[in-house]
Motif scaffolding. Structure first.
Motif, PDB file in Angstrom:
ATOM      1  N   LEU A  27       0.974  -0.955  -0.219  1.00 43.47           N
ATOM      2  CA  LEU A  27       0.064   0.168  -0.029  1.00 43.47           C
ATOM      3  C   LEU A  27       0.783   1.069   0.029  1.00 43.47           C
ATOM      4  CD1 LEU A  27      -2.801   1.146  -0.227  1.00 43.47           C
ATOM      5  CD2 LEU A  27      -2.986   0.934   2.276  1.00 43.47           C
ATOM      6  N   TYR A  28       2.341   1.803   0.527  1.00 48.61           N
ATOM      7  CA  TYR A  28       2.938   2.165   0.720  1.00 48.61           C
ATOM      8  C   TYR A  28       2.841   3.005  -0.562  1.00 48.61           C
ATOM      9  CZ  TYR A  28       7.207   4.692   2.617  1.00 48.61           C
ATOM     10  OH  TYR A  28       8.037   6.031   2.963  1.00 48.61           O
ATOM     11  N   PRO A  29       3.925   2.633  -1.551  1.00 48.48           N
ATOM     12  CA  PRO A  29       3.872   2.963  -3.213  1.00 48.48           C
ATOM     13  C   PRO A  29       2.716   3.595  -3.870  1.00 48.48           C
ATOM     14  CG  PRO A  29       4.122   0.737  -3.156  1.00 48.48           C
ATOM     15  CD  PRO A  29       4.349   0.890  -2.152  1.00 48.48           C
ATOM     16  N   ILE A  30       1.733   2.513  -3.385  1.00 53.52           N
ATOM     17  CA  ILE A  30      -0.006   3.268  -3.844  1.00 53.52           C
ATOM     18  C   ILE A  30       0.216   4.295  -3.092  1.00 53.52           C
ATOM     19  CG2 ILE A  30      -2.173   2.649  -4.512  1.00 53.52           C
ATOM     20  CD1 ILE A  30      -0.871  -0.251  -4.108  1.00 53.52           C
ATOM     21  N   MET A  31       0.394   4.441  -2.714  1.00 46.94           N
ATOM     22  CA  MET A  31      -0.691   5.888  -2.046  1.00 46.94           C
ATOM     23  C   MET A  31       0.934   6.639  -2.211  1.00 46.94           C
ATOM     24  SD  MET A  31      -1.763   5.008   1.959  1.00 46.94           S
ATOM     25  CE  MET A  31      -1.290   6.663   2.721  1.00 46.94           C
ATOM     26  N   GLN A  32       1.698   6.767  -2.125  1.00 52.07           N
ATOM     27  CA  GLN A  32       2.905   7.872  -2.702  1.00 52.07           C
ATOM     28  C   GLN A  32       2.489   8.040  -4.208  1.00 52.07           C
ATOM     29  OE1 GLN A  32       6.594   6.967  -1.173  1.00 52.07           O
ATOM     30  NE2 GLN A  32       7.253   8.381  -2.909  1.00 52.07           N
ATOM     31  N   CYS A  33       2.324   7.999  -4.733  1.00 54.58           N
ATOM     32  CA  CYS A  33       1.980   7.602  -6.415  1.00 54.58           C
ATOM     33  C   CYS A  33       0.590   8.553  -5.793  1.00 54.58           C
ATOM     34  CB  CYS A  33       1.450   6.002  -6.709  1.00 54.58           C
ATOM     35  SG  CYS A  33       1.147   6.762  -8.874  1.00 54.58           S
ATOM     36  N   THR A  34      -0.726   8.089  -5.550  1.00 58.58           N
ATOM     37  CA  THR A  34      -1.820   9.129  -4.884  1.00 58.58           C
ATOM     38  C   THR A  34      -1.098  10.340  -4.260  1.00 58.58           C
ATOM     39  OG1 THR A  34      -2.259   6.697  -4.383  1.00 58.58           O
ATOM     40  CG2 THR A  34      -4.437   9.323  -4.025  1.00 58.58           C
ATOM     41  N   ASP A  35      -0.197  10.392  -4.119  1.00 61.99           N
ATOM     42  CA  ASP A  35      -0.127  11.649  -3.142  1.00 61.99           C
ATOM     43  C   ASP A  35       0.077  12.944  -3.662  1.00 61.99           C
ATOM     44  OD1 ASP A  35      -0.729  10.711  -0.458  1.00 61.99           O
ATOM     45  OD2 ASP A  35       1.666  10.369  -0.464  1.00 61.99           O
ATOM     46  N   ILE A  36       0.916  12.500  -5.410  1.00 60.97           N
ATOM     47  CA  ILE A  36       1.307  13.398  -6.574  1.00 60.97           C
ATOM     48  C   ILE A  36       0.079  13.868  -7.296  1.00 60.97           C
ATOM     49  CG2 ILE A  36       2.331  13.050  -8.527  1.00 60.97           C
ATOM     50  CD1 ILE A  36       4.137  10.918  -7.696  1.00 60.97           C
ATOM     51  N   PHE A  37      -0.794  12.910  -7.408  1.00 60.93           N
ATOM     52  CA  PHE A  37      -2.496  13.672  -8.264  1.00 60.93           C
ATOM     53  C   PHE A  37      -3.283  14.352  -6.856  1.00 60.93           C
ATOM     54  CE2 PHE A  37      -0.443   9.434 -10.318  1.00 60.93           C
ATOM     55  CZ  PHE A  37      -0.522  10.077 -11.680  1.00 60.93           C
ATOM     56  N   MET A  78       8.290   6.641 -11.184  1.00 55.75           N
ATOM     57  CA  MET A  78       7.653   6.623 -12.588  1.00 55.75           C
ATOM     58  C   MET A  78       6.541   5.871 -12.490  1.00 55.75           C
ATOM     59  SD  MET A  78      10.277   7.248 -14.483  1.00 55.75           S
ATOM     60  CE  MET A  78       9.911   6.957 -15.372  1.00 55.75           C
ATOM     61  N   LEU A  79       6.072   4.864 -11.234  1.00 55.01           N
ATOM     62  CA  LEU A  79       4.612   4.465 -11.435  1.00 55.01           C
ATOM     63  C   LEU A  79       3.824   5.130 -11.773  1.00 55.01           C
ATOM     64  CD1 LEU A  79       4.020   1.748 -10.353  1.00 55.01           C
ATOM     65  CD2 LEU A  79       2.848   2.625  -7.993  1.00 55.01           C
ATOM     66  N   ALA A  80       3.944   6.809 -10.991  1.00 52.57           N
ATOM     67  CA  ALA A  80       3.050   7.351 -11.131  1.00 52.57           C
ATOM     68  C   ALA A  80       2.686   8.028 -12.635  1.00 52.57           C
ATOM     69  CB  ALA A  80       3.544   8.635 -10.452  1.00 52.57           C
ATOM     70  N   ARG A  81       4.198   7.505 -13.372  1.00 53.92           N
ATOM     71  CA  ARG A  81       4.213   7.839 -14.968  1.00 53.92           C
ATOM     72  C   ARG A  81       3.357   7.046 -15.767  1.00 53.92           C
ATOM     73  NH1 ARG A  81       7.460  12.805 -16.660  1.00 53.92           N
ATOM     74  NH2 ARG A  81       7.754  11.521 -19.308  1.00 53.92           N
ATOM     75  N   PRO A 112       3.576  14.419 -14.380  1.00 52.50           N
ATOM     76  CA  PRO A 112       4.670  14.674 -13.961  1.00 52.50           C
ATOM     77  C   PRO A 112       5.581  14.703 -13.818  1.00 52.50           C
ATOM     78  CG  PRO A 112       3.813  12.328 -12.262  1.00 52.50           C
ATOM     79  CD  PRO A 112       2.861  12.869 -13.642  1.00 52.50           C
ATOM     80  N   VAL A 113       6.644  15.889 -13.982  1.00 52.82           N
ATOM     81  CA  VAL A 113       7.399  16.272 -13.922  1.00 52.82           C
ATOM     82  C   VAL A 113       8.473  14.970 -12.721  1.00 52.82           C
ATOM     83  CG1 VAL A 113      10.383  18.069 -14.295  1.00 52.82           C
ATOM     84  CG2 VAL A 113       7.466  18.159 -15.780  1.00 52.82           C
ATOM     85  N   ILE A 114       9.827  14.493 -12.491  1.00 57.42           N
ATOM     86  CA  ILE A 114       9.902  13.948 -11.915  1.00 57.42           C
ATOM     87  C   ILE A 114      12.142  14.615 -11.464  1.00 57.42           C
ATOM     88  CG2 ILE A 114      11.853  11.818 -11.442  1.00 57.42           C
ATOM     89  CD1 ILE A 114       8.050  11.790 -11.288  1.00 57.42           C
TER      90      ILE A 114
END
Length: 653
Positions: free
Chosen positions: A118-128, A146-149, A161-163
């Protein structure tokens, strides 16, 4: 907090602000909870978060365009938006893909708990959720960024999003990055001048690169943004910390002043600058950066108190257990409650699912003063059963209306709850319970629930199911047999958690396997799923019903596996109180059965032949689907839901 998190972060934030940006600090208290920081104590985690803010202020961070947002607070305020976004991200990736982001938690893939999916999923969610245009994080976070992209491609989001990744400071001991588990590998913001001197004096400081055999680089060694075969931590501190600020200079131990890192580095490698002089200058420079922080925590009473608490946390190797069990609490513990779990919602419901739930509701009402029908709408979404929130809502409406059509009086005595509506009554405690369940189980343990399912949504869906069980706190749970393993996971969690206030009892499990026999039980696996003649559906026509039951497996005298016999029980006897076998006078005439045992005995003895049973069952089922169809036509919201789901099925074709 080590110096990279303090001074280096402050410098990077200032650069972003000077470029015209607004910097949002997402104080990740929930993330620390998932990563088992501070023994999973959220109150302690939030105190550490306040300590971080005090350090950044004292370290010279420009706060003019910095905003601090606490994850727990913001996520709870906007729970519907945040968690739907998180579930949408989750359902689009495999568990293997999410595991590759494990580095952001400092864990390898094999040791991950289910919560850490759940951790990386939430961090990805945070971006949006934060509507971030730029993600400024360490290069160790690149995989989740990169998961977010990647998600943007799946979700047809054009503006990705720009990384903007920053370098990972080397460990003073020669490691590719500093580590809190090795205190001498890093300078910490609370270090004394003596600590700084000792650590830097003994630091690894080569002039030439080490000669290494052809060994594959470690995960940490792949984090370099720029090729650096020397990997000298003293020079790394000089470049990324001392010279991180505009117009910086560096004064060596013997008094020489350098205005650029490149010149300092070249002189050291050439032997012009000695190691002793380099380190002495570095000791003085680092202490000069840390001194305002030390002064702040010595003179500011609030900051001083926070630091003292943090120091106590560090000394406490055995944190006290939580004061109470955190969960969404929907009912009083004393209530005699039974819970019936509806199946995962879909665009097309099996008749057996509706009949199974009706049988379970009837059974639960005999034993419990309060009976809840739980509709797992958001879990259905994350499991990819339906991929649109409007379709999920329509499916939930349709399922309840089908029950209403067949047993209105029974349903009037039942409390119907949607998972989404229930969790949003107290989203903080609900999702903390999801996280805590995940902290208890490894990814491998949760995957055992359905080993063939490799989707990350399966892992999170299982955790949500356990949280649902905890939220209801029922004495008994009634479900279909294919969800038995899920409920057993919930029982295992409650049993292992121990005696805590607000912890529900281990519920008694009642499963309804008998109602789930397909029409062609000899079919297995994908063949069973793909054969449309294997199941009866709510939207089947009378012709569909006749054809399917005519082809159904029905061996004379076989009462162990006989789908028409099962339908006679749950669709005829259970709902009407009797079952009529219609036949010609020369074949024995009509025979009415009041109990299933009598019908089963008659079929076993040959007194009732498959040729008599099938048409009679067909008539009962035709009447049921006609009743449901007429009910839908008479209720606008039910008809709209049915039409919407029918359109979605046509699009799939």
């Amino acid at each position: 907090m080590h110096i990279a998190q303090g001074v280096f972060k402050a410098a990077n934030v200032n650069k972003c602000i000077q470029a015209g940006g607004v910097f949002i600090f997402w104080v990740a208290d929930w993330f620390a909870l998932m990563n088992d920081k501070m023994g999973g104590d959220l109150e302690k985690i939030q105190i550490v978060g306040k300590y971080f803010i005090e350090v950044w202020r004292a370290a010279g961070m420009d706060m003019s365009r910095v905003k601090f947002a606490w994850a727990a607070d913001e996520i709870t305020k906007h729970a519907d938006t945040y968690w739907l976004q998180a579930l949408d991200i989750c359902r689009r990736f495999t568990t293997a893909r999410i595991k590759k982001c494990g580095q952001i938690m400092g864990r390898n893939e094999a040791s991950l708990t289910a919560a850490q999916i759940l951790y990386p999923i939430m961090q990805c969610t945070d971006i949006f959720f934060l509507k971030a245009n730029v993600c400024q994080l360490g290069v160790d976070q690149r995989k989740v960024n990169m998961l977010a992209r990647e998600y943007c491609d799946f979700a047809n989001i054009k503006l990705k999003p720009v990384i903007l990744s920053h370098h990972m400071i080397y460990g003073l001991t020669g490691d590719p990055k500093m580590s809190k588990s090795k205190p001498d590998s890093a300078i910490f913001m609370e270090d004394t001048p003596e600590d700084v001197r000792r650590k830097i004096q003994q630091a690894y400081c080569p002039r030439t690169p080490e000669t290494k055999a052809n060994v594959e680089k470690s995960e940490e060694e792949t984090l370099q943004l720029v090729e650096d075969p020397l990997m000298n931590p003293c020079l790394d501190y000089l470049k990324n910390i001392i010279f991180a600020y505009p117009n910086s200079t560096f004064t060596t131990g013997d008094g020489r002043v350098y205005t650029s890192f490149a010149t300092t580095r070249d002189d050291f490698i050439a032997g012009v600058l000695s190691e002793e002089s380099l380190k002495e200058g570095l000791i003085n420079a680092v202490n000069a950066l840390l001194q305002p922080v030390r002064d702040h925590f010595n003179t500011d009473s609030n900051a001083k108190e926070i630091l003292e608490m943090v120091k106590l946390f560090k000394k406490d190797d055995h944190p006290a257990p939580p004061k109470s069990f955190r969960r969404l609490t929907l009912f009083a513990e004393s209530e005699n409650l039974g819970a019936v779990f509806a199946p995962v919602l879909s665009a097309r419901f099996k008749l057996s699912s509706v009949l199974s739930v009706l049988a379970n509701l009837k059974s639960a009402l005999k034993s419990h003063s309060t009976v809840v029908l739980w509709l797992p709408d958001w879990r259905s979404f994350v499991l990819n059963s339906l991929t649109d929130v409007k379709l999920i809502d329509a499916a939930a409406t349709l399922f309840v209306e089908a029950l209403q059509a067949l047993a209105p009086e029974l349903l009037s005595r039942v409390l119907v709850l949607r998972e989404s509506e229930a969790m949003l009554k107290d989203p903080g405690n609900y999702w903390i319970s999801v996280i805590n369940v995940g902290r208890k189980f490894s990814v491998n343990r949760v995957q055992q629930i359905d080993e063939a399912n490799d989707q990350a949504g399966h892992i999170i869906g299982c955790l949500m199911h356990v949280a649902d069980v905890l939220s209801i706190g029922a004495k008994s749970i009634y479900c279909s047999s294919n969800e038995t393993a899920l409920h057993e996971l919930a029982a295992e969690y409650i049993s292992q958690t121990g005696a805590l206030p607000n912890l529900p009892v281990v519920p008694t499990l009642v499963s309804s396997a008998a109602l789930e026999v397909p029409l062609k039980p000899h079919l297995q696996g994908e063949a069973a799923k793909e054969d449309a003649e294997n199941e009866l559906f709510l939207d089947d026509t009378a012709a569909d019903v006749k054809r399917k039951i005519k082809r159904a497996f029905c061996e004379p005298g076989n009462t162990e596996v006989c789908p028409p016999l099962t339908l006679a029980d749950c669709a005829g006897l259970a709902l009407a109180g009797s079952f009529l076998v219609s036949r010609k006078p020369e074949n024995g005439g009509d025979q009415k059965f009041e109990t299933f045992s009598d019908l089963r005995s008659a079929f076993a003895s040959g007194a009732v032949h498959p040729g008599d049973l099938k048409p009679s069952v067909s008539k009962v089922v035709e009447d049921l689907v006609s009743k449901i169809s007429s009910h839908f036509e008479g209720r606008q919201h039910a008809k709209q839901a049915a039409d919407l789901l029918a359109k979605s099925l046509k699009k799939k074709k």
